[in-house]
Write a protein that holds these residues in place. Structure first.
Motif, PDB file in Angstrom:
ATOM      1  N   THR A 852       0.839  -1.194   0.000  1.00 42.69           N
ATOM      2  CA  THR A 852       0.000   0.000   0.000  1.00 42.69           C
ATOM      3  C   THR A 852       0.869   1.237   0.000  1.00 42.69           C
ATOM      4  N   VAL A 857      -3.050   0.367  -4.015  1.00 34.52           N
ATOM      5  CA  VAL A 857      -2.669  -0.922  -3.439  1.00 34.52           C
ATOM      6  C   VAL A 857      -2.232  -1.813  -4.591  1.00 34.52           C
ATOM      7  N   ARG A 894      -5.917   0.497   3.348  1.00 31.24           N
ATOM      8  CA  ARG A 894      -4.608  -0.114   3.532  1.00 31.24           C
ATOM      9  C   ARG A 894      -4.760  -1.619   3.507  1.00 31.24           C
ATOM     10  N   CYS A 905      -9.077  -4.864   3.631  1.00 23.15           N
ATOM     11  CA  CYS A 905      -8.309  -3.654   3.933  1.00 23.15           C
ATOM     12  C   CYS A 905      -8.845  -3.012   5.208  1.00 23.15           C
TER      13      CYS A 905
END
Length: 963
Positions: A852, A857, A894, A905
């Motif tokens: 990330t 990503v 993330r 995420c």
């Protein structure tokens, strides 16, 4: 005893002389010093034959840990001491030249500049060794400009730096005889070398060493503008660093600190006076500007001058230890600021607006009397209002606050006698409240309302101000979405007129109507204030929600989203605001599921959460990490009082606690949650042994059936600031440092606790591509016996078009080779793997590393090293030409791990799931929360079959529904 020839900067003596009590000893010492100085004078004059002018500019530590920095000064002193006794070597002062410059100014007839060197000596050292014996490895270099004359590597025991310094001096003399350096190098060559070395020291916050080198460059070339600005910037960094190094200072600490900084204050003021006196155009110094203030193209702020003027109180702080110095510095600042303001006015509205904005905050030290202060504040406000009508600079609006608080006047030297100036202040306020300019009237009504909102006339005044804002102010100024004053004013005025946000909401519909009127007025202006519009739409929807009319609130959000798309379709900021509104709308629907259409695809019908363990009965602990690897399931926790780290081992099937172990010593506890770039504390596992990396404390070792132990600097760690931890091939690999200014990778033998640095951002000698770079993230690839490193640039060597970009490397632990990863997708885009933002994390998920770097990503196949873009955030910086599998519908996703064909995420307190075939993320927890539930922070997550483990401060959950 230190003696330097002021004529050309030759160092004649710099010795420590031990004086005993007898007269004979004193006479012998004086004779020794005088004879030595006489010899140096003869050598410097050329009477004794060939000479080599040598400047020693220090030896830099390449260790990330600061505990070895003392060696830098010790080695330099030892080398100079030895060189001063060698025939044919003339040593030039290069590290303490400001005093020399001052002395030269008192003497007529001296040349403008000091003598230049024939060779500059510098170097760097690392600490290594085996079997518990630490060793210094010194790289010694001699340079003429960018040309290297010699380079030597020497080693010595770490406890004997004197011997190493003497050997280094002998090598310098021998190499100079071989190299036969010609006449002194040109001033430009030496200045460039000194400034280059100073920038390295400043990069690692060694500002006082950097200051000495910049002073040397200025003494050699006093007319060069870059030397002047480097002096200014480095001086400011010096007293900033010293101030922030004070921890809970006592009055005596502050007094000593202020006295120590007075010389720096004087020298930075002297440089600023020289710059202003020469009327140097600020546009010459683009590369010295602060990008924070680049509000429009070709408008810049000279950072050094801006800091001197904008933070004049920093100068006055040291001066407060001495009233005479305070008066002198305050007078110089006042004159200097007036000249600078006159110099900038009319040349650049944006720069001038920032100058006025800072003057509004620091005007007390610019004015000698209350009458002057009132005139000054009125002038700043009127000029600010004019600037706001012709330039789009949000910082300009701060000038409207000049004198807005009566407490500001108390800071003036005359401010203690409030009874004397308060009548003048009241007259000043009355003048502004009745000013012909609506901006000034509005700003002062607002300031007065915040202070006296209990006034019985406050509501009527706030209503009048809202009318003034809607009818006269909006549309008359150049608004910006990030305007720091406009939106807060609106919120305060509406709250005064219709009731506070948390008060009983009988006026909610009136508040919604007021926001709607203002938003309509904003839509009609030529510059669309997307930031203000988004905040107002959010507030308006909230008003409808509190009035139990959620459907109208949802309509407001839909209208705002459509407007952002229509009015700012080609603007990244507009797309960012649209994304923020979409996030608000999603949360709004989570609180009001009855508004979701029956046929809509809602995650609330799919996911469910189950609490499987509670830790509330274990005292005041905070759970931080899940350890789930092989047969090990554990929770790493921290205790705040006393500060400790511990581990709860759980049965993988029943999730019941089987063992609890805690360190028996206090540690520096990590701060921040999963929203930060990396988890803290970091964790690595070897079999059933858990290693916990704690920033500032080292590595805590938790074996399954033994007592825990701690590996620290005292027991062999090269650095105790551990931020990421991996286990490969029987060794621990740790990301150490502070990951923003200096960082490296440390290899640790867990059996002995001994360690060494594999790479360091402080390395001045680049043994491979990863030396000299800051490491941002670290990930292990055990199958291929390697590490994946994300690193920043080498500032001094990367070409300008790509400076600031980050890069991904693979470090092979067996062959000790480094390979920079490239991919044709990114090569076509002419960019490196990650964006310039540097907010980076790497997570290993099976045979894939999830990488990330906001706003993207990527996945990295660890076997084939194939890079695949997965997610593109809808954030402000996401509009790059890169096709991805999913669009996040979130502002900061993330990556954590892959789950089946989907991706899990985290986004601050939100859990996101990307399902195959869906462009946008699902938010599994939204449908599980009840209206009004507090959004608890997610500390960590981990996969468990087709579900996930979710850790909060005091409990462990399983979230189902990802099939």
């Amino acid at each position: 005893v230190r003696l330097v020839d002021a004529h050309d900067g030759v160092k004649l003596a710099d010795s420590i002389v031990s004086l005993a009590g007898s007269r004979k000893d004193w006479e012998e010492s004086a004779t020794f010093v005088s004879q030595r100085v006489t010899r140096r004078l003869e050598l410097a004059s050329g009477a004794s034959g060939a000479r080599a002018f040598v400047g020693v500019i220090g030896f830099a530590s390449e260790e990330v840990s600061r505990r070895w920095d003392w060696l830098s000064g010790s080695l330099s002193t030892g080398v100079e001491e030895r060189l001063n006794d060698m025939p044919g070597v003339v040593l030039l002062e290069r590290e303490r030249l400001w005093t020399l410059t001052d002395e030269r100014a008192l003497t007529e007839g001296l040349p403008d500049r000091v003598k230049t060197s024939a060779v500059l000596v510098d170097g760097s050292f690392r600490i290594g060794g085996e079997r518990g014996k630490e060793e210094i490895a010194l790289t010694l270099r001699g340079r003429r400009g960018k040309e290297s004359i010699f380079e030597v590597r020497l080693t010595a025991p770490a406890l004997d730096p004197a011997d190493l310094a003497h050997r280094a001096a002998d090598e310098i003399q021998a190499r100079l005889k071989l190299a036969r350096p010609p006449q002194p190098m040109s001033a430009n060559e030496e200045v460039a070398a000194l400034l280059r070395e100073a920038s390295v020291f400043r990069k690692f916050s060694e500002n006082e060493r950097a200051m000495r080198l910049v002073e040397a460059a200025h003494a050699i070339a006093p007319e060069r503008v870059d030397c002047l600005f480097e002096l200014l910037l480095t001086g400011v960094e010096c007293y900033h660093q010293r101030y922030f190094a004070l921890h809970k200072p006592t009055p005596d600490d502050l007094a000593r600190y202020y006295r120590a900084l007075l010389p720096i204050c004087h020298r930075t003021l002297a440089v600023a006076e020289q710059i202003v006196a020469n009327s140097l155009p600020h546009t010459l110094y683009i590369h010295y500007t602060n990008p924070t203030f680049m509000w429009k193209p070709h408008s810049y702020v000279v950072d050094g001058l801006y800091v001197v003027f904008g933070w004049g109180s920093i100068h006055l702080g040291p001066a407060s230890a001495d009233p005479e110095a305070r008066d002198e510095i305050q007078g110089r600042l006042r004159v200097l600021f007036a000249k600078y303001r006159a110099l900038v006015k009319g040349k650049d509205d944006v720069l001038y607006a920032t100058v006025l904005a800072q003057a509004a905050q620091e005007f007390p030290w610019l004015c000698e009397s209350p009458e002057e202060a009132m005139r000054f504040c009125l002038t700043v406000q009127e000029e600010t209002a004019g600037l706001m009508r012709r330039t789009n600079c949000p910082e300009a609006a701060s000038g409207l606050k000049c004198g807005a608080s009566i407490y500001d006047f108390d800071r003036a030297t005359w401010g203690k006698d409030r009874a004397a100036w308060k009548p003048l202040y009241e007259k000043f306020v009355a003048t502004l409240c009745n000013h012909s300019d609506p901006l000034l009237r509005l700003s002062w009504h607002f300031a007065r309302m915040r202070l006296v909102d209990r006034d019985p006339n406050a509501r009527e005044q706030a209503l009048a101000d809202l009318e003034l804002l809607r009818n006269e102010v909006i549309g008359s100024v150049q608004f910006d979405g990030s305007n720091p004053w406009f939106t807060p004013w609106v919120h305060v005025l509406i709250e005064i007129a219709y009731g506070r946000e948390h008060a009983p909401d009988e006026n909610a519909l009136e508040k919604a109507h007021a926001y709607d009127q203002l938003s309509t007025a904003l839509e009609k202006q030529s510059v669309f204030a997307v930031g203000a519009w988004r905040q107002w739409a959010n507030a308006e929807a909230g008003c409808y929600e509190r009035a139990s009319r959620a459907g109208e609130g949802l309509a407001v959000l839909d209208r705002a989203i459509a407007l952002c798309e229509r009015r700012t379709s080609d603007d990244s900021e507009g797309r960012y605001e649209r994304g923020k509104l979409a996030d608000v709308r999603r949360q709004f629907l989570a609180r009001h599921p009855e508004l979701v259409p029956v046929n809509a695809d809602s995650s609330r019908n799919r996911f469910e959460i189950e609490r499987v363990a509670s830790f509330t009965g274990l005292g005041a602990i905070q759970c931080r990490r899940i350890v789930s690897e092989g047969d090990v399931l554990a929770i790493v926790y921290v205790r705040l009082q006393p500060p400790r780290v511990g581990v709860l081992r759980l049965d993988p099937k029943t999730r019941e606690i089987t063992r609890r172990v805690e360190m028996d010593r206090d540690v520096v506890l990590p701060s921040g949650g999963p929203a930060t770039a990396m988890r803290m504390p970091s964790v690595a596992v070897d079999g059933d042994t858990i290693y916990v990396g704690v920033p500032g404390a080292g590595i805590a070792v938790f074996p399954n059936d033994e007592s825990p132990r701690c590996v620290s600097e005292a027991s062999g760690l090269a650095d105790a600031r551990v931020h990421a931890l991996e286990f490969v091939d029987g060794k621990l690999f740790a990301l150490v440092g502070d990951v923003f200014t200096e960082a490296g990778v440390m290899e640790v033998d867990p059996a002995t606790g001994k360690s060494r640095m594999l790479c360091s951002s402080r390395a001045s000698e680049r043994r491979s591509e990863i030396d000299g770079r800051i490491v941002h993230a670290l990930c292990a690839n055990p199958a291929q016996h390697s590490l994946v490193l994300e690193m920043g640039p080498v500032e001094a060597t990367i070409p300008e078009p790509t400076r600031g970009r980050s890069t991904l490397f693979v470090y092979d632990l067996r062959s000790v080779t480094v390979e920079r990863l490239r991919d044709e997708t990114f090569d076509r885009m002419n960019r490196d793997l990650v964006s310039e933002n540097g907010q980076v994390s790497i997570r290993r998920s099976g045979s894939v590393a999830l990488f990330t770097s906001f706003p993207f990503v990527y996945s990295l196949d660890l076997a084939t090293r194939r890079i695949t873009p997965l997610v593109k955030s809808t954030g402000a910086y996401a509009q790059m030409p890169l096709e991805t599998k999913w669009t996040a519908g979130a502002d900061w996703p993330r990556a954590e791990f892959l789950l089946g064909t989907g991706l899990v995420c985290l986004q601050r307190a939100d859990l996101l799931f990307f399902r195959e075939g869906k462009a946008e993320a699902e938010f599994p927890l939204d449908g599980l929360r009840k209206p009004g539930d507090h959004r608890r922070e997610i500390r960590d997550i981990a996969p468990t079959g087709r579900s996930i483990l979710l850790l909060e401060d005091d409990s462990l959950h399983v979230v189902h529904g990802f099939e």
